[in-house]
Design a protein around this motif. Structure first.
Motif, PDB file in Angstrom:
ATOM      1  N   TYR A  51      23.316  39.009 -24.058  1.00 55.63           N
ATOM      2  CA  TYR A  51      23.332  40.470 -24.031  1.00 55.63           C
ATOM      3  C   TYR A  51      22.042  41.125 -23.563  1.00 55.63           C
ATOM      4  O   TYR A  51      21.984  42.335 -23.428  1.00 55.63           O
ATOM      5  N   GLY A  52      20.989  40.356 -23.310  1.00 53.35           N
ATOM      6  CA  GLY A  52      19.727  40.967 -22.903  1.00 53.35           C
ATOM      7  C   GLY A  52      18.671  39.901 -22.727  1.00 53.35           C
ATOM      8  O   GLY A  52      18.973  38.775 -22.328  1.00 53.35           O
ATOM      9  N   THR A  53      17.429  40.227 -23.048  1.00 57.02           N
ATOM     10  CA  THR A  53      16.339  39.251 -22.985  1.00 57.02           C
ATOM     11  C   THR A  53      15.560  39.274 -24.295  1.00 57.02           C
ATOM     12  O   THR A  53      15.436  40.319 -24.934  1.00 57.02           O
ATOM     13  N   SER A  54      15.048  38.127 -24.694  1.00 53.34           N
ATOM     14  CA  SER A  54      14.332  38.002 -25.966  1.00 53.34           C
ATOM     15  C   SER A  54      12.977  37.364 -25.748  1.00 53.34           C
ATOM     16  O   SER A  54      12.808  36.501 -24.875  1.00 53.34           O
ATOM     17  N   LEU A  55      12.020  37.798 -26.567  1.00 54.26           N
ATOM     18  CA  LEU A  55      10.647  37.292 -26.479  1.00 54.26           C
ATOM     19  C   LEU A  55      10.364  36.372 -27.659  1.00 54.26           C
ATOM     20  O   LEU A  55      10.600  36.732 -28.812  1.00 54.26           O
ATOM     21  N   VAL A  56       9.851  35.187 -27.355  1.00 56.61           N
ATOM     22  CA  VAL A  56       9.506  34.193 -28.375  1.00 56.61           C
ATOM     23  C   VAL A  56       8.037  33.817 -28.175  1.00 56.61           C
ATOM     24  O   VAL A  56       7.645  33.395 -27.079  1.00 56.61           O
ATOM     25  N   VAL A  57       7.231  33.977 -29.210  1.00 58.02           N
ATOM     26  CA  VAL A  57       5.795  33.707 -29.103  1.00 58.02           C
ATOM     27  C   VAL A  57       5.448  32.478 -29.947  1.00 58.02           C
ATOM     28  O   VAL A  57       5.670  32.455 -31.155  1.00 58.02           O
ATOM     29  N   SER A  86      14.229  29.847 -21.493  1.00 59.35           N
ATOM     30  CA  SER A  86      14.773  30.036 -20.146  1.00 59.35           C
ATOM     31  C   SER A  86      13.619  30.018 -19.154  1.00 59.35           C
ATOM     32  O   SER A  86      13.750  29.536 -18.025  1.00 59.35           O
ATOM     33  N   LEU A  87      12.483  30.576 -19.583  1.00 54.39           N
ATOM     34  CA  LEU A  87      11.256  30.505 -18.792  1.00 54.39           C
ATOM     35  C   LEU A  87      10.051  30.620 -19.719  1.00 54.39           C
ATOM     36  O   LEU A  87      10.144  31.187 -20.804  1.00 54.39           O
ATOM     37  N   ILE A  88       8.938  30.053 -19.289  1.00 48.69           N
ATOM     38  CA  ILE A  88       7.683  30.112 -20.043  1.00 48.69           C
ATOM     39  C   ILE A  88       6.722  31.006 -19.270  1.00 48.69           C
ATOM     40  O   ILE A  88       6.420  30.742 -18.094  1.00 48.69           O
ATOM     41  N   TRP A  89       6.241  32.059 -19.928  1.00 52.55           N
ATOM     42  CA  TRP A  89       5.341  33.012 -19.276  1.00 52.55           C
ATOM     43  C   TRP A  89       3.901  32.682 -19.642  1.00 52.55           C
ATOM     44  O   TRP A  89       3.547  32.616 -20.811  1.00 52.55           O
ATOM     45  N   GLN A  95      16.587  37.420 -16.174  1.00 53.32           N
ATOM     46  CA  GLN A  95      18.031  37.539 -16.078  1.00 53.32           C
ATOM     47  C   GLN A  95      18.610  37.786 -17.465  1.00 53.32           C
ATOM     48  O   GLN A  95      17.989  37.479 -18.481  1.00 53.32           O
ATOM     49  N   LYS A  96      19.787  38.331 -17.486  1.00 48.40           N
ATOM     50  CA  LYS A  96      20.442  38.628 -18.751  1.00 48.40           C
ATOM     51  C   LYS A  96      20.606  37.352 -19.575  1.00 48.40           C
ATOM     52  O   LYS A  96      21.091  36.341 -19.071  1.00 48.40           O
ATOM     53  N   HIS A 139       9.585  45.417 -20.308  1.00 46.83           N
ATOM     54  CA  HIS A 139      10.932  44.878 -20.519  1.00 46.83           C
ATOM     55  C   HIS A 139      11.483  45.330 -21.858  1.00 46.83           C
ATOM     56  O   HIS A 139      10.751  45.442 -22.840  1.00 46.83           O
ATOM     57  N   LYS A 140      12.758  45.564 -21.883  1.00 48.23           N
ATOM     58  CA  LYS A 140      13.417  45.980 -23.121  1.00 48.23           C
ATOM     59  C   LYS A 140      13.941  44.733 -23.835  1.00 48.23           C
ATOM     60  O   LYS A 140      15.105  44.358 -23.715  1.00 48.23           O
ATOM     61  N   PHE A 141      13.044  44.088 -24.573  1.00 52.32           N
ATOM     62  CA  PHE A 141      13.435  42.869 -25.274  1.00 52.32           C
ATOM     63  C   PHE A 141      14.275  43.199 -26.496  1.00 52.32           C
ATOM     64  O   PHE A 141      14.186  44.295 -27.059  1.00 52.32           O
TER      65      PHE A 141
END
Length: 218
Positions: free
Chosen positions: A44-50, A159-162, A171-172, A198-200
């Motif tokens: 449904y969107g994107t999520s941030l994991v630290v 999904s990706l590492i920033w 991507q969604k 980004h609207k996490f």
């Protein structure tokens, strides 16, 4: 009259059963699937994991000021033991947390006892088992997957590492992992810019489509 009352109560009961899970804001434990699985994306969107294994004063300031929707913090147990002031802020602000475990691989599976030791340490500080788990290298042996599934813990992989580079194209469903380790070069100014751009949303909202607040014991 009695018949109408019974029918009304029955309808209310049915609505309660079906609507409560959708509108619930509190859930203590759940498994995403009915078998061991590593979750790499939502819907449904994107999520941030630290990922947190190293810190200085700037992390404390960031923990005090980060705004909702909060990122999921995956905490290393050595960091947990040496960071009581940070843990206090995390608990006071009810920031969502999970466990960052050691590296694992299919070729050389990790000793489950070592992972269990980390789980016990997390539980000692947070009074419950972690709901979310990731290894340092985001690889998972079959034994580890089975063991954590039995303990109702969900496995995450990015999904990706920033790494602090230019703004990523998301991507969604993406889970964006941000490593805060001793060798990381990411600044909190860069991290805050990423959050603003980004609207996490929370991991739960990304996966299930509605907001969920994990229950925290006092």
């Amino acid at each position: 009259m009695i018949r109408k009352t019974l029918i009304s109560l029955l309808l209310i009961g049915i609505l309660f059963v079906f609507l409560k899970p959708i509108n619930s804001t509190m859930i203590s434990v759940f498994n995403i699937a009915n078998a061991p699985v590593v979750v790499t994306k939502g819907h449904y969107g994107t999520s941030l994991v630290v990922e947190v294994s190293f810190s200085d004063e700037s992390l404390m300031d960031w923990l005090k000021t980060v705004k909702e929707p909060y990122p999921l913090l995956l905490l290393d147990t050595d960091w947990i033991k040496r960071s009581p002031d940070h843990i206090k802020i995390i608990q006071e602000r009810k920031l969502p947390t999970g466990l960052l475990g050691p590296e694992d691989s299919i070729e050389e599976p990790i000793n489950i006892k070592l992972v269990q030791k980390d789980i016990d340490i997390y539980e000692q500080y947070f009074k419950e088992k972690p709901l979310w788990f990731a290894t340092r290298n985001h690889q998972y042996s079959q034994d580890l997957q089975k063991s954590l599934f039995q303990q109702q813990m969900n496995l995450l992989s990015p999904s990706l590492i920033w790494q602090g580079e230019k703004t990523p194209k998301l991507q969604k469903g993406d889970f964006v992992f941000v490593p805060l380790h001793q060798d990381s070069s990411i600044t909190f100014k860069e991290l805050n810019t990423l959050i603003q751009q980004h609207k996490f949303m929370s991991i739960e909202e990304n996966i299930f489509g509605y907001k969920v607040q994990t229950k925290k014991s006092p």
